[in-house]
Scaffold this motif. Structure first.
Motif, PDB file in Angstrom:
ATOM      1  N   VAL A  74      30.793  14.090  28.625  1.00  0.00           N
ATOM      2  CA  VAL A  74      30.665  15.115  28.129  1.00  0.00           C
ATOM      3  C   VAL A  74      30.138  16.019  28.806  1.00  0.00           C
ATOM      4  O   VAL A  74      29.335  15.511  29.670  1.00  0.00           O
ATOM      5  N   ASN A  75      29.995  17.967  28.556  1.00  0.00           N
ATOM      6  CA  ASN A  75      29.146  18.484  29.123  1.00  0.00           C
ATOM      7  C   ASN A  75      29.296  19.139  30.927  1.00  0.00           C
ATOM      8  O   ASN A  75      29.320  19.979  31.126  1.00  0.00           O
ATOM      9  N   LYS A  76      30.892  18.761  30.556  1.00  0.00           N
ATOM     10  CA  LYS A  76      31.257  19.253  31.833  1.00  0.00           C
ATOM     11  C   LYS A  76      33.256  19.070  31.515  1.00  0.00           C
ATOM     12  O   LYS A  76      33.894  19.265  30.522  1.00  0.00           O
ATOM     13  N   ALA A  77      34.032  20.601  32.253  1.00  0.00           N
ATOM     14  CA  ALA A  77      34.691  21.110  32.439  1.00  0.00           C
ATOM     15  C   ALA A  77      35.547  20.100  34.144  1.00  0.00           C
ATOM     16  O   ALA A  77      35.245  20.497  34.869  1.00  0.00           O
ATOM     17  N   TYR A  78      36.695  19.826  33.492  1.00  0.00           N
ATOM     18  CA  TYR A  78      37.493  19.664  34.294  1.00  0.00           C
ATOM     19  C   TYR A  78      38.707  20.223  34.395  1.00  0.00           C
ATOM     20  O   TYR A  78      39.379  20.425  33.647  1.00  0.00           O
TER      21      TYR A  78
ATOM     22  N   LYS B 227      38.254  18.653  28.441  1.00  0.00           N
ATOM     23  CA  LYS B 227      36.946  18.704  28.310  1.00  0.00           C
ATOM     24  C   LYS B 227      37.239  17.533  27.305  1.00  0.00           C
ATOM     25  O   LYS B 227      37.964  17.558  26.586  1.00  0.00           O
ATOM     26  N   TYR B 228      36.210  17.102  27.155  1.00  0.00           N
ATOM     27  CA  TYR B 228      35.404  15.226  26.460  1.00  0.00           C
ATOM     28  C   TYR B 228      34.069  15.957  25.219  1.00  0.00           C
ATOM     29  O   TYR B 228      33.630  16.355  25.611  1.00  0.00           O
ATOM     30  N   TYR B 229      35.060  15.105  24.346  1.00  0.00           N
ATOM     31  CA  TYR B 229      33.515  15.337  22.903  1.00  0.00           C
ATOM     32  C   TYR B 229      33.274  14.035  22.671  1.00  0.00           C
ATOM     33  O   TYR B 229      34.627  13.307  22.055  1.00  0.00           O
TER      34      TYR B 229
ATOM     35  N   ILE C 210      35.311  28.263  27.485  1.00  0.00           N
ATOM     36  CA  ILE C 210      33.603  27.887  27.149  1.00  0.00           C
ATOM     37  C   ILE C 210      33.057  28.727  26.453  1.00  0.00           C
ATOM     38  O   ILE C 210      32.272  28.239  26.117  1.00  0.00           O
TER      39      ILE C 210
ATOM     40  N   HIS D  35      40.435  24.773  21.204  1.00  0.00           N
ATOM     41  CA  HIS D  35      41.174  24.188  22.428  1.00  0.00           C
ATOM     42  C   HIS D  35      42.303  24.555  21.782  1.00  0.00           C
ATOM     43  O   HIS D  35      43.049  24.348  20.761  1.00  0.00           O
TER      44      HIS D  35
ATOM     45  N   ASP E 179      28.364  22.843  32.015  1.00  0.00           N
ATOM     46  CA  ASP E 179      29.247  23.743  30.540  1.00  0.00           C
ATOM     47  C   ASP E 179      26.877  24.825  30.795  1.00  0.00           C
ATOM     48  O   ASP E 179      27.720  26.149  30.643  1.00  0.00           O
TER      49      ASP E 179
END
Length: 216
Positions: free
Chosen positions: A13-17, A36-38, A65, A76, A213
């Motif tokens: 999480v807190n990352k964008a791929y 995005k992971y949550y 974002i 999304h 993020d």
């Protein structure tokens, strides 16, 4: 296979791929896939949530974002499920619009304690389309996963990262066959996803950038 996966969904999480999409004209308008992971449960019981957006550039994805952060919500294009445990990593591929065709391919999936494993998926005819194939009733796909290489190198930015390469053959009785190839890295998840579809199209998702993020 060595089980070196100590990650859970919190590590992603807190990352964008950002993935570059390589596909034929049926999907050519989509240039970048953002994943995005949550860390909350999806509408699929037992699964955490992942989100997909499709953009013409990384900058356009970053705007999504920023907009979500300013509105303090989660909007999304596609939201679905992922399972990340010590013994496996399984996720839904993109399946919106023309990517619905990927319902008939193997899903990105790795079992860390095995070199080969099987997976079955039952699906309905609403995944069909005259642009690829149509049928009546339900079908069951049967996928056989095999680890081909445990030290496959993949170039991410200016660095090479070590991946596990997995090849999958999928048989769908009375419908056809599909093939898939996945590269998995313990820090970034599935960094490369290559699909040969039911009508012999090629669709690829290749990870190019991972952003935080907090930097957007």
């Amino acid at each position: 296979m060595k089980n070196d996966n100590s990650n859970d969904v919190k590590n992603f999480v807190n990352k964008a791929y950002f993935y570059k999409i390589v596909a034929d004209s049926i999907i050519s308008k989509d240039k970048i896939l953002m994943l995005k992971y949550y860390d909350f449960e999806s509408f699929n019981p037992g699964q955490s949530t992942i989100a997909y957006d499709y953009c013409n550039s990384v900058e356009k994805c970053e705007e999504i974002i920023i907009k979500n952060k300013s509105a303090n919500n989660f909007t999304h294009y596609e939201m679905t499920g992922v399972i990340i445990k010590n013994d496996k990593f399984w996720m839904h591929p993109p399946r919106s619009d023309n990517f619905r065709i990927l319902e008939m391919n193997a899903f990105p999936y790795i079992e860390f304690t095995s070199n080969t494993w099987d997976y079955e998926l039952n699906f309905g005819n609403h995944w069909g389309d005259k642009k690829w194939i149509e049928w009546e009733g339900r079908r069951t796909s049967k996928s056989n996963y095999k680890v081909i290489d445990t030290k496959k190198l993949y170039k991410l930015g200016s660095n090479y990262i070590e991946c596990i390469e997995i090849h999958i053959d999928t048989i769908i009785p009375d419908l056809g066959n599909t093939k898939s190839i996945f590269y998995y890295n313990s820090d970034y998840g599935f960094v490369r996803m290559l699909f040969t579809t039911i009508d012999n199209r090629k669709i690829e998702f290749n990870l190019t950038i991972v952003g935080l993020d907090s930097n957007l």
